[in-house]
Design a protein around this motif. Structure first.
Motif, PDB file in Angstrom:
ATOM      1  N   ILE A 130       0.895  -1.158   0.000  1.00 17.12           N
ATOM      2  CA  ILE A 130       0.000   0.000   0.000  1.00 17.12           C
ATOM      3  C   ILE A 130       0.930   1.203   0.000  1.00 17.12           C
ATOM      4  N   VAL A 131       0.694   2.144  -0.896  1.00 11.63           N
ATOM      5  CA  VAL A 131       1.579   3.297  -1.001  1.00 11.63           C
ATOM      6  C   VAL A 131       0.899   4.526  -0.413  1.00 11.63           C
ATOM      7  N   ALA A 132       1.590   5.140   0.556  1.00 13.86           N
ATOM      8  CA  ALA A 132       1.102   6.378   1.157  1.00 13.86           C
ATOM      9  C   ALA A 132       1.989   7.518   0.668  1.00 13.86           C
ATOM     10  N   GLY A 133       1.380   8.500   0.062  1.00 13.68           N
ATOM     11  CA  GLY A 133       2.113   9.685  -0.384  1.00 13.68           C
ATOM     12  C   GLY A 133       1.996  10.753   0.688  1.00 13.68           C
ATOM     13  N   ASN A 134       3.058  10.979   1.447  1.00 15.07           N
ATOM     14  CA  ASN A 134       3.030  11.946   2.542  1.00 15.07           C
ATOM     15  C   ASN A 134       3.366  13.357   2.038  1.00 15.07           C
ATOM     16  N   LYS A 135       3.068  14.329   2.867  1.00 10.71           N
ATOM     17  CA  LYS A 135       3.337  15.749   2.594  1.00 10.71           C
ATOM     18  C   LYS A 135       2.627  16.220   1.327  1.00 10.71           C
ATOM     19  N   CYS A 136       1.433  15.710   1.104  1.00  9.50           N
ATOM     20  CA  CYS A 136       0.689  16.072  -0.103  1.00  9.50           C
ATOM     21  C   CYS A 136       0.292  17.548  -0.114  1.00  9.50           C
ATOM     22  N   ASP A 137       0.343  18.193   1.055  1.00  4.21           N
ATOM     23  CA  ASP A 137       0.060  19.622   1.101  1.00  4.21           C
ATOM     24  C   ASP A 137       1.169  20.432   0.426  1.00  4.21           C
ATOM     25  N   LEU A 138       2.343  19.824   0.243  1.00  4.72           N
ATOM     26  CA  LEU A 138       3.467  20.510  -0.392  1.00  4.72           C
ATOM     27  C   LEU A 138       3.577  20.196  -1.882  1.00  4.72           C
ATOM     28  N   ALA A 139       2.681  19.353  -2.370  1.00  2.00           N
ATOM     29  CA  ALA A 139       2.711  18.963  -3.775  1.00  2.00           C
ATOM     30  C   ALA A 139       1.516  19.565  -4.510  1.00  2.00           C
ATOM     31  N   ILE A 147       0.565  14.989  -7.491  1.00  2.00           N
ATOM     32  CA  ILE A 147      -0.124  13.901  -6.780  1.00  2.00           C
ATOM     33  C   ILE A 147      -0.787  12.966  -7.785  1.00  2.00           C
ATOM     34  N   SER A 148      -1.438  13.543  -8.783  1.00  2.00           N
ATOM     35  CA  SER A 148      -2.122  12.765  -9.801  1.00  2.00           C
ATOM     36  C   SER A 148      -1.131  11.897 -10.588  1.00  2.00           C
ATOM     37  N   ARG A 149       0.016  12.490 -10.942  1.00  2.00           N
ATOM     38  CA  ARG A 149       1.045  11.760 -11.694  1.00  2.00           C
ATOM     39  C   ARG A 149       1.554  10.563 -10.882  1.00  2.00           C
ATOM     40  N   PHE A 150       1.813  10.790  -9.588  1.00  2.00           N
ATOM     41  CA  PHE A 150       2.324   9.706  -8.747  1.00  2.00           C
ATOM     42  C   PHE A 150       1.250   8.638  -8.534  1.00  2.00           C
ATOM     43  N   ARG A 151      -0.010   9.084  -8.326  1.00  2.00           N
ATOM     44  CA  ARG A 151      -1.116   8.137  -8.168  1.00  2.00           C
ATOM     45  C   ARG A 151      -1.210   7.231  -9.400  1.00  2.00           C
ATOM     46  N   GLU A 152      -1.178   7.822 -10.592  1.00  2.00           N
ATOM     47  CA  GLU A 152      -1.274   7.041 -11.831  1.00  2.00           C
ATOM     48  C   GLU A 152      -0.136   6.032 -11.934  1.00  2.00           C
ATOM     49  N   TYR A 153       1.073   6.469 -11.578  1.00  2.00           N
ATOM     50  CA  TYR A 153       2.231   5.575 -11.622  1.00  2.00           C
ATOM     51  C   TYR A 153       2.030   4.396 -10.661  1.00  2.00           C
ATOM     52  N   VAL A 154       1.675   4.695  -9.415  1.00  2.00           N
ATOM     53  CA  VAL A 154       1.502   3.670  -8.384  1.00  2.00           C
ATOM     54  C   VAL A 154       0.399   2.692  -8.785  1.00  2.00           C
ATOM     55  N   GLU A 155      -0.727   3.227  -9.239  1.00  2.00           N
ATOM     56  CA  GLU A 155      -1.847   2.362  -9.616  1.00  2.00           C
ATOM     57  C   GLU A 155      -1.532   1.535 -10.861  1.00  2.00           C
ATOM     58  N   SER A 156      -0.668   2.064 -11.757  1.00  2.00           N
ATOM     59  CA  SER A 156      -0.271   1.301 -12.946  1.00  2.00           C
ATOM     60  C   SER A 156       0.583   0.094 -12.555  1.00  2.00           C
ATOM     61  N   LYS A 157       1.189   0.168 -11.377  1.00  2.00           N
ATOM     62  CA  LYS A 157       1.989  -0.949 -10.856  1.00  2.00           C
ATOM     63  C   LYS A 157       1.111  -1.944 -10.087  1.00  2.00           C
ATOM     64  N   GLY A 158      -0.182  -1.620  -9.943  1.00  2.00           N
ATOM     65  CA  GLY A 158      -1.109  -2.522  -9.265  1.00  2.00           C
ATOM     66  C   GLY A 158      -1.237  -2.271  -7.771  1.00  2.00           C
ATOM     67  N   TYR A 159      -0.754  -1.127  -7.283  1.00  2.00           N
ATOM     68  CA  TYR A 159      -0.825  -0.815  -5.858  1.00  2.00           C
ATOM     69  C   TYR A 159      -1.904   0.226  -5.592  1.00  2.00           C
ATOM     70  N   GLU A 160      -2.401   0.228  -4.351  1.00  2.00           N
ATOM     71  CA  GLU A 160      -3.337   1.257  -3.921  1.00  2.00           C
ATOM     72  C   GLU A 160      -2.545   2.462  -3.437  1.00  2.00           C
ATOM     73  N   PHE A 161      -3.088   3.654  -3.696  1.00  2.00           N
ATOM     74  CA  PHE A 161      -2.400   4.889  -3.308  1.00  2.00           C
ATOM     75  C   PHE A 161      -3.281   5.716  -2.381  1.00  2.00           C
TER      76      PHE A 161
END
Length: 175
Positions: free
Chosen positions: A31-40, A45-59
């Motif tokens: 499970i991938v947690a993207g921390n400090k999203c207030d600084l992004a 955030i969308s780009r990283f979410r798409e990458y993580v989900e393309s690998k089959g993980y939840e973000f």
């Protein structure tokens, strides 16, 4: 901050290291947690979410310092943990630097009731022993037996409870 950091690259590096450490462990669910999203930015955030989900993980985007999104993340982790198979313990293999064939001379002396053991190879061994690690101490005890040190201590008159000192590492003799 998020400037200058590439979460995709960081994620790939971390997972590469995990794969190198233990392939089985690396294949476990993530499970991938993207921390400090207030600084992004939303785009980052969308780009990283798409990458993580393309690998089959939840973000899950979170802001740990403000506890934003953390309770949802904890709930998801708890749910996933309950579904996992039994835990397998992963420990690095202890690779000793001293082989039995490398044993050389050692000296045992007794001063004020303490048995001192010395030898060049022993100094190297002591630098590689972790007294807080069970496996490391088991290895150390096996070396003391295989090298003949235990028998030599017995020949020198040691008794259970006597103090042994090997290069500033002291322990009670119990055999």
């Amino acid at each position: 901050g998020s400037e200058g950091r590439d979460p995709v690259k960081d994620f790939e590096v971390i997972n590469g290291e995990l794969e190198e450490y233990n392939k089985d462990l690396a294949s476990r669910p993530q499970i991938v947690a993207g921390n400090k999203c207030d600084l992004a930015t939303d785009e980052q955030i969308s780009r990283f979410r798409e990458y993580v989900e393309s690998k089959g993980y939840e973000f899950y985007p979170i802001i740990a310092a403000a506890a934003k999104g953390t309770s949802e993340l904890i709930d998801v982790i708890s749910e996933k943990l309950a579904q996992l198979p039994p835990i397998k313990v992963y420990e690095p293999d202890y690779v000793p630097d001293v082989e039995v064939k490398d044993f050389r001379e050692f000296n045992i002396t007794k001063h004020d009731g303490v048995f001192f053991v010395e030898g060049k190879w022993l100094l190297d061994l002591m630098n590689n022993i972790n007294p807080n690690d069970y496996d490391s101490m088991q290895y150390f005890q096996n070396i003391l037996v295989k090298s003949g040190i235990i028998d030599a201590l017995k020949d020198a008159g040691i008794k259970d409870g006597d103090l042994v000192s090997i290069y500033d590492v002291e322990f009670e003799f119990i055999y």
